[in-house]
Enzyme design. Sequence first.
Site, PDB file in Angstrom:
ATOM      1  N   TYR A  78       0.395 108.790  36.659  1.00 50.73           N
ATOM      2  CA  TYR A  78       0.788 108.485  35.013  1.00 50.73           C
ATOM      3  C   TYR A  78       1.366 109.973  34.214  1.00 50.73           C
ATOM      4  CZ  TYR A  78      -2.294 110.098  30.211  1.00 50.73           C
ATOM      5  OH  TYR A  78      -2.030 110.202  29.177  1.00 50.73           O
ATOM      6  N   GLY A 128      -9.573 104.899  19.597  1.00 51.70           N
ATOM      7  CA  GLY A 128      -9.008 106.619  20.230  1.00 51.70           C
ATOM      8  C   GLY A 128      -8.215 107.057  18.931  1.00 51.70           C
TER       9      GLY A 128
END
Length: 452
Positions: A358, A223
């Site tokens: 998050y 990623g």
Amino acid sequence: MSDILKTLHGNRLAAPFARALGLPKPVTLARAAGGYEAQPFSGQAALLLPAGGGYAAQALRSALEDAGASVASALPEDERQQAGIVVMDATGCRSPADYRALYDSFHPIMRRIARNGRVLIAAPLPEAGGDPVQAAVARGIEGFSRSLGKELGRKGICVNTAYVAAGAEDRLAGVVRFFCGKQSTYVSGQAVRVTARVAAPRALPQAQAMAGKTALVTGGARGIGKAIVERLSQEGARVICLDVAATAEELRSTCAQFGAIPLTLDITAPDAPVQLADFLRGQGGGLDILVHNAGVTRDRTLSNMKPQDWDVVVNINFAAITAIDAALLSGGLLRDEGRIVYLSSISGVAGNFGQTNYAATKAALIGYAAAQAPLLAARGICANAIAPGFIETAMTAKLPFFTREIGSRLNALMQAGQPRDAAELVAFLSSPGAYGVSGETIRVCGQGVMGA
Ligand code: NAD
């Protein structure tokens, strides 16, 4: 992942229907291939200098010329000629009447800025003076710049503001190099503060900006982390790529591809900071660049969230980072003139549905970068965060199709970013030339609507 709108518009049979339905047509974005040295500026750059004057003109001109551009203070008479780079020195704007210079400078050239072009506006630092009107005038330039970005985004043009403290103009070179270069492909609508808060590096290398530097990238196997490993390696850094045991195959392949040093470690292990410090000592010393990229999501509405999903996100995305920083800083393992970059998120800027855990951690990193910066400034260390928007990785591939489509379209460029786009911003903030920028959070989101 292919872009469905680009595919439809590019297909001879489907294109008329796409047009009839009014489907947006995202521009194909130009991206840098190699490192900075492989991508000098080419062609014409317009440096717009309003009549009232400003204090950044000379620094902006030198930065553009040093990067390879030929600089003129106006576009050529020939209306067909375009500029790929437009920079305005608006540091002389002090009163509402001075705003007319923004209109007069940009109105005539709006159609003459090239596709995938770059616009950078240098503005005075709003908090610099005691005069509220001057502060407001400075801050308003950001509103102009952000709106310009939304108008020009459909041509892939990125528009950003550099607030420049008087006396920090010499720090503009690296900023101009990034924001006017191909490297800033997915960075638009941002305002970055350039100040003299951090001690200047002893030397500013032109080529291979990170040669002789050692970097650590957490979560580097895949990623965005993998793209960061690639970019820092391209700039000449020796990169340590850290990831968990479960990614062994990806870690091995990333390290083989970019000549990086693998380190298998779970950053939340209780002894991770000690293990990391020991590893670095075994490698012959400390770090120059520390990129806290590892991060996870466990999305659920708060009412449905299990405590373990709360804890795992807080531990990986925030607690482990502060523990590692504490160990490396107290152990003298981050060298003077070092760079720390934290991977935040636009969820940390704006909040997001189903991401209370998050967003809390990613907002925390924004605050952490801002709080760390003044503590490290005397040692020449910069600490910054980046806040990616929708970037195509395994993390976003997990999302359902429509969520992904909406998430990736709600920005001025009408498309998702690539891991490389985030890595370019990290590479800039990791470079010696970024010494004017510390404590900042810069979004790499194509000027996303969320939290804008
Ligand atoms: P990813 O899931 O593809 O990669 C994350 C990496 O972190 C993986 O290699 C994973 O193994 C590693 N990792 C996870 N837990 C770890 C641990 N405990 N110890 C060591 N390594 C660990 O994610 P990505 O999309 O590449 O995201 C990278 C960073 O960017 C994350 O911090 C993420 O929150 C942030 N971010 C991503 C996006 C996006 O759109 N992809 C948007 C905003 C922010």
